[in-house]
Design an enzyme around this catalytic site. Structure first.
Site, short mmCIF file in Angstrom:
data_model
loop_
_atom_site.label_atom_id
_atom_site.label_comp_id
_atom_site.label_asym_id
_atom_site.label_seq_id
_atom_site.Cartn_x
_atom_site.Cartn_y
_atom_site.Cartn_z
N CYS A 170 -11.99 -5.98 20.33
CA CYS A 170 -11.02 -5.38 21.24
C CYS A 170 -11.13 -6.04 22.61
CB CYS A 170 -11.27 -3.89 21.38
SG CYS A 170 -12.85 -3.54 22.11
N SER B 22 -6.90 1.51 16.58
CA SER B 22 -5.59 1.00 16.96
C SER B 22 -4.79 2.01 17.79
CB SER B 22 -4.80 0.67 15.70
OG SER B 22 -4.55 1.86 14.98
N PHE C 163 -12.87 -0.74 12.04
CA PHE C 163 -13.60 -1.65 11.15
C PHE C 163 -14.34 -2.75 11.89
CE2 PHE C 163 -9.87 -4.33 11.80
CZ PHE C 163 -10.44 -5.60 11.82
N LYS D 249 -16.81 9.85 10.81
CA LYS D 249 -15.97 9.32 9.74
C LYS D 249 -15.82 7.83 10.03
CE LYS D 249 -11.92 8.14 9.16
NZ LYS D 249 -12.03 6.91 8.35
N GLU E 55 -12.96 3.27 6.68
CA GLU E 55 -13.01 3.19 5.22
C GLU E 55 -13.17 1.75 4.75
OE1 GLU E 55 -10.59 4.05 7.17
OE2 GLU E 55 -8.60 3.50 6.43
N ARG E 56 -13.08 0.80 5.71
CA ARG E 56 -13.19 -0.59 5.31
C ARG E 56 -14.62 -1.13 5.40
NH1 ARG E 56 -7.74 -3.00 7.96
NH2 ARG E 56 -8.10 -1.49 9.60
N GLU F 132 -0.70 -6.99 19.99
CA GLU F 132 -2.09 -7.39 19.78
C GLU F 132 -2.16 -8.13 18.45
OE1 GLU F 132 -4.87 -4.20 18.79
OE2 GLU F 132 -6.42 -5.18 19.98
P1 NAD Z 1 -7.37 1.70 12.86
O1 NAD Z 1 -6.69 2.52 13.88
O2 NAD Z 1 -6.58 1.19 11.72
O3 NAD Z 1 -8.57 2.55 12.23
C1 NAD Z 1 -9.48 3.28 13.04
C2 NAD Z 1 -9.78 4.61 12.39
O4 NAD Z 1 -8.61 5.42 12.37
C3 NAD Z 1 -10.24 4.48 10.96
O5 NAD Z 1 -11.36 5.33 10.77
C4 NAD Z 1 -9.05 4.89 10.13
O6 NAD Z 1 -9.41 5.56 8.96
C5 NAD Z 1 -8.26 5.80 11.06
N1 NAD Z 1 -6.80 5.62 10.93
C6 NAD Z 1 -6.13 4.46 10.76
N2 NAD Z 1 -4.81 4.66 10.78
C7 NAD Z 1 -4.61 5.96 10.95
C8 NAD Z 1 -3.46 6.78 11.07
N3 NAD Z 1 -2.25 6.28 11.00
N4 NAD Z 1 -3.64 8.10 11.26
C9 NAD Z 1 -4.87 8.62 11.34
N5 NAD Z 1 -6.00 7.88 11.24
C10 NAD Z 1 -5.89 6.58 11.04
O7 NAD Z 1 -8.10 0.52 13.63
P2 NAD Z 1 -8.85 -0.71 12.99
O8 NAD Z 1 -7.83 -1.64 12.41
O9 NAD Z 1 -9.97 -0.26 12.13
O10 NAD Z 1 -9.49 -1.38 14.29
C11 NAD Z 1 -8.85 -2.37 15.05
C12 NAD Z 1 -8.23 -1.79 16.30
O11 NAD Z 1 -9.21 -1.11 17.05
C13 NAD Z 1 -7.67 -2.84 17.23
O12 NAD Z 1 -6.45 -2.39 17.74
C14 NAD Z 1 -8.71 -2.93 18.34
O13 NAD Z 1 -8.23 -3.37 19.59
C15 NAD Z 1 -9.15 -1.52 18.41
N6 NAD Z 1 -10.47 -1.41 19.01
C16 NAD Z 1 -10.54 -0.93 20.28
C17 NAD Z 1 -11.76 -0.85 20.91
C18 NAD Z 1 -11.87 -0.34 22.30
O14 NAD Z 1 -12.97 0.00 22.71
N7 NAD Z 1 -10.77 -0.26 23.06
C19 NAD Z 1 -12.92 -1.24 20.23
C20 NAD Z 1 -12.81 -1.72 18.92
C21 NAD Z 1 -11.57 -1.79 18.33
#
Ligand code: NAD
Length: 519
Positions: A304, A249, A172, A196, A199-200, A404
């Site tokens: 991130c 994440s 997101f 994909k 969703e947020r 984090e």
């Molecule tokens: P998230 O993992 O909750 O969501 C990311 C994607 O994964 C979404 O499309 C979501 O639908 C899907 N998803 C979420 N939980 C899932 C699960 N249990 N099983 C399968 N799919 C799932 O992440 P977020 O909260 O949207 O983003 C924040 C996180 O992303 C932070 O930890 C941040 O550090 C990380 N991030 C990392 C980078 C990088 O380049 N290292 C860049 C941006 C964000």
């Protein structure tokens, strides 16, 4: 031309894919070049983080709809992969003009759905746009290798070819930049791509699809599906999807990496972070404190690469009160309001989590010297606001250090020496980014050499490389072998076909079959 693209005509096209009026609309899928409504019965409400009002509803696409996306991608791959590289380059050249001309429109949508300030949202778009600009150089980037005369009359050459249908799963926090890390690189290499989005905040991805269409990209080259876990599982398991790019994440990233790899796919997975900034007493104090405050609290800490942890070495600790003064001056409020520095966090749940991590720090003995937990924003009482918060006397054993936080919270540690600071950072499981603030070249050099983190800044608080390099987070922040964008991005989305050919005028080689290896 750029002039034509910047006109009201394009703005109207943009509004069609995503309606930002007050009536809660629904988000469409983008399948085979068309914006289509989902027939699902399961919807996810998307809230404006500044008000918690429902902005739109996001479908959890049905299996049939996701299958239709894959079918469309497979069909498009047959022709798209055979187009000339110049055709694909032209699409990128036009896309970059259209995005640039419509940056503000994209940013408005990002602020509405994600909450970050308008200026910061434009930065989100710009950093993605730079990947598109890099892709315009695909004609040099996708070249293979050749070697004539590797044996008599024999030459070897290699082609760098697309894989087929690829997929991207995005988080997101950068609704424009991260989809733009994925599909432009995938498709200029000749692949097709299924995105994909989170969703947020899927709105920016759909606006980008309008722009891509306007840029002349044929139907099916990029498809967009929506949903949460089921759509992720679909992508991980589908036999026709060859590669998955994930950013998000740890929990989701590790799961997707394992499930995707088990199914024989290529996966690149960028995950969480805990980025440390080391402050030396010889640093330029004014610049360092401003950079620390900006990198810790900008985007409400939801980057991130946010500098969420500061290590003050020796005497530098005396600067903390001044850091607090600067952080306290940052203005908290809704992202669309001019002059706001820190927007809301994404959801009430995220806010609750942030507050509980701050409390855990207090409970474990850290000092809360700037408390943003009860910040009030007039007229936006229902928003998910957290003001800049600073914890000092934090130890590596504390929960607020180990996890984090992903909010506007800076945890501060102290170290006697640079060696101690390096030791703390190298023991942390994450390796996304780190920075040192110093005016001493030898100190900086030692840090760069000894630190085990993939992206290092010297007097640069958020050292995200431009797309001619790659985004090289390491250790716990990245699973996979090829990173996003740059040369590694091209490598991730391509495979090599190596051809060895023998062309001889007359057959003088053998009078009988050779059955042993040539020596
Ligand atoms: P998230 O993992 O909750 O969501 C990311 C994607 O994964 C979404 O499309 C979501 O639908 C899907 N998803 C979420 N939980 C899932 C699960 N249990 N099983 C399968 N799919 C799932 O992440 P977020 O909260 O949207 O983003 C924040 C996180 O992303 C932070 O930890 C941040 O550090 C990380 N991030 C990392 C980078 C990088 O380049 N290292 C860049 C941006 C964000």
């Amino acid at each position: 031309s750029l002039f034509r693209l910047a006109t009201a005509e394009v703005r109207n096209i943009l509004k069609r894919s995503y309606n930002t009026s007050n009536v809660a609309p629904t988000v469409k899928m983008f399948i085979d070049g068309k914006f289509v409504d989902s027939t699902t019965k399961e919807w996810i409400d998307l809230h404006d983080p500044a008000t918690n009002e429902v902005v739109t509803r996001v479908p959890k696409c049905t299996n049939d709809e996701m299958e239709a996306a894959v079918e469309s991608s497979k069909r498009a791959f047959k022709t798209w992969s055979q187009t000339s590289i110049l055709t694909r380059q032209q699409v990128m050249l036009r896309l970059q003009q259209i995005i640039r001309a419509n940056m503000s429109e994209l940013a408005k949508n990002i602020t509405k759905e994600q909450g970050k300030t308008h200026v910061d949202a434009e930065g989100d778009v710009l950093r993605g746009l730079q990947v598109v600009e890099h892709c315009c150089g695909i004609t040099s980037l996708q070249m293979g290798e050749t070697m004539p005369n590797i044996a008599k009359d024999m030459d070897t050459y290699s082609y760098t070819l697309p894989l087929g249908v690829t997929a991207g799963i995005t988080p997101f926090n950068f609704p424009a930049m991260i989809p733009l890390w994925m599909f432009p690189v995938a498709i200029t290499c000749g692949n097709t791509s299924i995105i994909k989005p989170s969703e947020r905040d899927p709105g920016a991805t759909l606006l980008l699809m309008e722009m891509l269409t306007e840029a002349g990209c044929p139907p099916g080259v990029v498809n967009v599906i929506h949903g949460a876990h089921d759509s992720v599982n679909f992508i991980c398991d589908h036999p026709d999807i060859r590669a998955i790019s994930f950013v998000g994440s740890d929990q989701a990233g590790k799961y997707i990496y394992e499930r995707g790899c088990k199914n024989g796919k290529r996966v690149q997975s960028n995950m969480g972070a805990k980025n440390h900034g080391v402050v030396m007493a010889d640093a330029n104090k004014n610049a360092t404190l401003n950079q620390l405050a900006g990198a810790a609290f900008g985007a409400a800490g939801q980057r991130c690469m946010a500098l969420s942890t500061a290590i003050f070495v020796g005497e530098a600790r005396a600067w903390i009160p001044e850091l607090v003064e600067r952080a306290a001056k940052l203005r908290v409020g809704p992202g669309h309001m001019p002059g706001v520095d820190v927007g809301p966090v994404i959801s009430p749940q995220a806010k609750e989590r942030i507050l509980s991590l701050v409390q855990s720090g207090v409970d474990e003995g850290a000092k809360l010297i700037l408390d943003g937990r009860n910040v009030k924003v007039e007229k936006f009482e229902k928003g998910n606001f957290v003001g800049p918060t600073i914890l000092t006397d934090v130890l590596p054993s504390m929960k607020c250090y180990k996890e984090e936080i992903f909010g506007p919270v800076l945890v501060c540690l102290s170290a006697e020496t640079l060696d101690n600071a390096i030791e703390i950072i190298n023991k942390n499981p994450y390796g996304n980014g780190t920075a040192i603030f110093t005016t001493n070249g030898a100190t900086a050099r030692k840090f760069v050499n000894e630190i085990d983190v993939g992206q290092v800044g010297v007097n640069v608080p958020i050292p995200v490389p431009l797309p001619m390099f790659s985004f090289t987070g390491s250790r716990g922040s990245f699973w996979g072998s090829e990173h996003f964008y740059g040369k590694q991005g091209i490598k991730f989305y391509t495979q090599t076909k190596t051809v060895t050919q023998l062309w001889r005028d007359t057959d003088v080689s053998h009078t009988q079959a050779a059955v042993s290896m040539p020596t």
